[in-house]
Scaffold this motif. Sequence first.
Motif, PDB file in Angstrom:
ATOM      1  N   GLU A   1       0.983  -1.352  -0.060  1.00  0.00           N
ATOM      2  CA  GLU A   1      -0.157  -0.052   0.041  1.00  0.00           C
ATOM      3  C   GLU A   1       0.927   1.296   0.167  1.00  0.00           C
ATOM      4  O   GLU A   1       0.641   2.254  -0.545  1.00  0.00           O
ATOM      5  CB  GLU A   1      -0.960  -0.105   1.187  1.00  0.00           C
ATOM      6  CG  GLU A   1      -1.947  -0.866   1.215  1.00  0.00           C
ATOM      7  CD  GLU A   1      -3.041  -0.669   0.009  1.00  0.00           C
ATOM      8  OE1 GLU A   1      -3.180   0.731  -0.386  1.00  0.00           O
ATOM      9  OE2 GLU A   1      -3.483  -1.704  -0.819  1.00  0.00           O
ATOM     10  N   SER A   2       1.992   1.030   0.697  1.00  0.00           N
ATOM     11  CA  SER A   2       2.751   2.324   0.733  1.00  0.00           C
ATOM     12  C   SER A   2       3.407   2.972  -0.474  1.00  0.00           C
ATOM     13  O   SER A   2       3.887   4.036  -0.570  1.00  0.00           O
ATOM     14  CB  SER A   2       3.993   2.309   1.909  1.00  0.00           C
ATOM     15  OG  SER A   2       4.837   1.112   1.461  1.00  0.00           O
ATOM     16  N   ASN A   3       3.635   1.923  -1.582  1.00  0.00           N
ATOM     17  CA  ASN A   3       4.292   2.439  -2.722  1.00  0.00           C
ATOM     18  C   ASN A   3       3.614   1.850  -3.900  1.00  0.00           C
ATOM     19  O   ASN A   3       4.116   1.790  -5.018  1.00  0.00           O
ATOM     20  CB  ASN A   3       5.830   1.795  -2.657  1.00  0.00           C
ATOM     21  CG  ASN A   3       5.865   0.373  -2.603  1.00  0.00           C
ATOM     22  OD1 ASN A   3       4.782  -0.347  -2.477  1.00  0.00           O
ATOM     23  ND2 ASN A   3       6.909  -0.057  -2.343  1.00  0.00           N
ATOM     24  N   ARG A   4       2.252   1.650  -3.506  1.00  0.00           N
ATOM     25  CA  ARG A   4       1.532   1.245  -4.848  1.00  0.00           C
ATOM     26  C   ARG A   4       1.415   2.248  -5.969  1.00  0.00           C
ATOM     27  O   ARG A   4       1.262   2.074  -7.170  1.00  0.00           O
ATOM     28  CB  ARG A   4       0.098   1.008  -4.420  1.00  0.00           C
ATOM     29  CG  ARG A   4      -0.848   0.264  -5.459  1.00  0.00           C
ATOM     30  CD  ARG A   4      -2.032  -0.384  -4.685  1.00  0.00           C
ATOM     31  NE  ARG A   4      -1.991  -1.238  -3.923  1.00  0.00           N
ATOM     32  CZ  ARG A   4      -1.558  -2.857  -4.307  1.00  0.00           C
ATOM     33  NH1 ARG A   4      -1.658  -3.000  -5.401  1.00  0.00           N
ATOM     34  NH2 ARG A   4      -1.645  -3.655  -3.190  1.00  0.00           N
ATOM     35  N   HIS A   5       1.583   3.455  -5.567  1.00  0.00           N
ATOM     36  CA  HIS A   5       1.264   4.670  -6.528  1.00  0.00           C
ATOM     37  C   HIS A   5       2.634   4.563  -7.724  1.00  0.00           C
ATOM     38  O   HIS A   5       2.670   5.377  -8.641  1.00  0.00           O
ATOM     39  CB  HIS A   5       1.357   5.972  -5.812  1.00  0.00           C
ATOM     40  CG  HIS A   5       2.786   6.428  -5.183  1.00  0.00           C
ATOM     41  ND1 HIS A   5       3.096   5.631  -3.970  1.00  0.00           N
ATOM     42  CD2 HIS A   5       3.792   6.990  -5.593  1.00  0.00           C
ATOM     43  CE1 HIS A   5       4.199   6.011  -3.378  1.00  0.00           C
ATOM     44  NE2 HIS A   5       4.701   7.060  -4.460  1.00  0.00           N
ATOM     45  N   LEU A   6       3.536   3.867  -7.264  1.00  0.00           N
ATOM     46  CA  LEU A   6       4.746   3.622  -8.230  1.00  0.00           C
ATOM     47  C   LEU A   6       4.494   2.578  -9.110  1.00  0.00           C
ATOM     48  O   LEU A   6       5.299   2.434 -10.173  1.00  0.00           O
ATOM     49  CB  LEU A   6       6.032   3.419  -7.464  1.00  0.00           C
ATOM     50  CG  LEU A   6       6.355   4.556  -6.428  1.00  0.00           C
ATOM     51  CD1 LEU A   6       7.540   3.867  -5.750  1.00  0.00           C
ATOM     52  CD2 LEU A   6       6.810   5.770  -7.114  1.00  0.00           C
ATOM     53  N   LEU A   7       3.378   1.688  -9.211  1.00  0.00           N
ATOM     54  CA  LEU A   7       3.339   0.624 -10.065  1.00  0.00           C
ATOM     55  C   LEU A   7       3.219   1.058 -11.500  1.00  0.00           C
ATOM     56  O   LEU A   7       3.897   0.450 -12.596  1.00  0.00           O
ATOM     57  CB  LEU A   7       2.026  -0.114  -9.765  1.00  0.00           C
ATOM     58  CG  LEU A   7       2.146  -1.091  -8.649  1.00  0.00           C
ATOM     59  CD1 LEU A   7       0.734  -1.778  -8.419  1.00  0.00           C
ATOM     60  CD2 LEU A   7       2.904  -2.130  -9.165  1.00  0.00           C
ATOM     61  N   GLU A   8       2.539   2.215 -11.884  1.00  0.00           N
ATOM     62  CA  GLU A   8       2.356   2.553 -13.349  1.00  0.00           C
ATOM     63  C   GLU A   8       3.750   2.716 -13.773  1.00  0.00           C
ATOM     64  O   GLU A   8       4.148   2.299 -15.159  1.00  0.00           O
ATOM     65  CB  GLU A   8       1.553   3.633 -13.391  1.00  0.00           C
ATOM     66  CG  GLU A   8       1.270   4.178 -14.942  1.00  0.00           C
ATOM     67  CD  GLU A   8       0.284   5.179 -15.112  1.00  0.00           C
ATOM     68  OE1 GLU A   8       0.420   6.021 -15.820  1.00  0.00           O
ATOM     69  OE2 GLU A   8      -0.639   5.180 -14.228  1.00  0.00           O
ATOM     70  N   ARG A   9       4.582   3.403 -13.229  1.00  0.00           N
ATOM     71  CA  ARG A   9       6.002   3.808 -13.418  1.00  0.00           C
ATOM     72  C   ARG A   9       7.061   2.842 -13.662  1.00  0.00           C
ATOM     73  O   ARG A   9       7.767   2.324 -14.471  1.00  0.00           O
ATOM     74  CB  ARG A   9       6.479   4.905 -12.605  1.00  0.00           C
ATOM     75  CG  ARG A   9       8.016   5.517 -13.011  1.00  0.00           C
ATOM     76  CD  ARG A   9       8.532   6.339 -12.029  1.00  0.00           C
ATOM     77  NE  ARG A   9       7.548   7.574 -12.016  1.00  0.00           N
ATOM     78  CZ  ARG A   9       7.749   8.597 -11.308  1.00  0.00           C
ATOM     79  NH1 ARG A   9       8.744   8.664 -10.285  1.00  0.00           N
ATOM     80  NH2 ARG A   9       6.916   9.716 -11.267  1.00  0.00           N
TER      81      ARG A   9
ATOM     82  N   SER B   1       1.461  -7.849  -0.555  1.00  0.00           N
ATOM     83  CA  SER B   1       0.854  -6.788  -1.299  1.00  0.00           C
ATOM     84  C   SER B   1      -0.617  -6.504  -0.768  1.00  0.00           C
ATOM     85  O   SER B   1      -1.200  -5.173  -0.713  1.00  0.00           O
ATOM     86  CB  SER B   1       0.729  -6.541  -2.713  1.00  0.00           C
ATOM     87  OG  SER B   1      -0.054  -7.695  -3.127  1.00  0.00           O
TER      88      SER B   1
END
Length: 168
Positions: A31-39, A97
């Motif tokens: 959850e803490s770094n899920r925003h990086l998945l697209e990159r 995850s």
Amino acid sequence: WVLAIGLILIAAGAGGIKPCVSANVGDQFGESNRHLLERVFGWFYFSINLGSSFSIWLCPVLLRDPNWGPKYAFGLPGVLMAVIVRMTVKEPPRGLSEGVQTVQAQATLKEVAIYLWSRPSFRHLTVAAGLHAFVSYGLLTWLPPFLIRSHQMGLAEIGTYLALITGV
């Protein structure tokens, strides 16, 4: 027959591994770094194409040079990849995850195979990936000898063109 069997085995292997690789990359994120998945997936797929293009260009160059030859053109990349994978890839705990902390009983291979094969999406993706691998690997196996015989092209020249084509 040997070529057809080899291509079928490659296609089956590629159809079975490609979906797993993407899932493994996604499992590295919580959850803490899920925003990086697209990159990360953007760079992941870019690096696959870049590596394919680079190897398609470099292998014929090494193969043509009498000081390097097949042992470096084919053996060295495999050894380097094995070392890098061993040093860097750690399988994450199951459920990382999703934040699952309890250990569940593992399903048997038969149970997993039956479940996956019951899913139409899995069957369709497996067949599509296998057919794609069969055609693309078959073409990459057939094309260089054809260009050598029909157009008198050298291996380095063929590697350069194929690297540009496959990288785009």
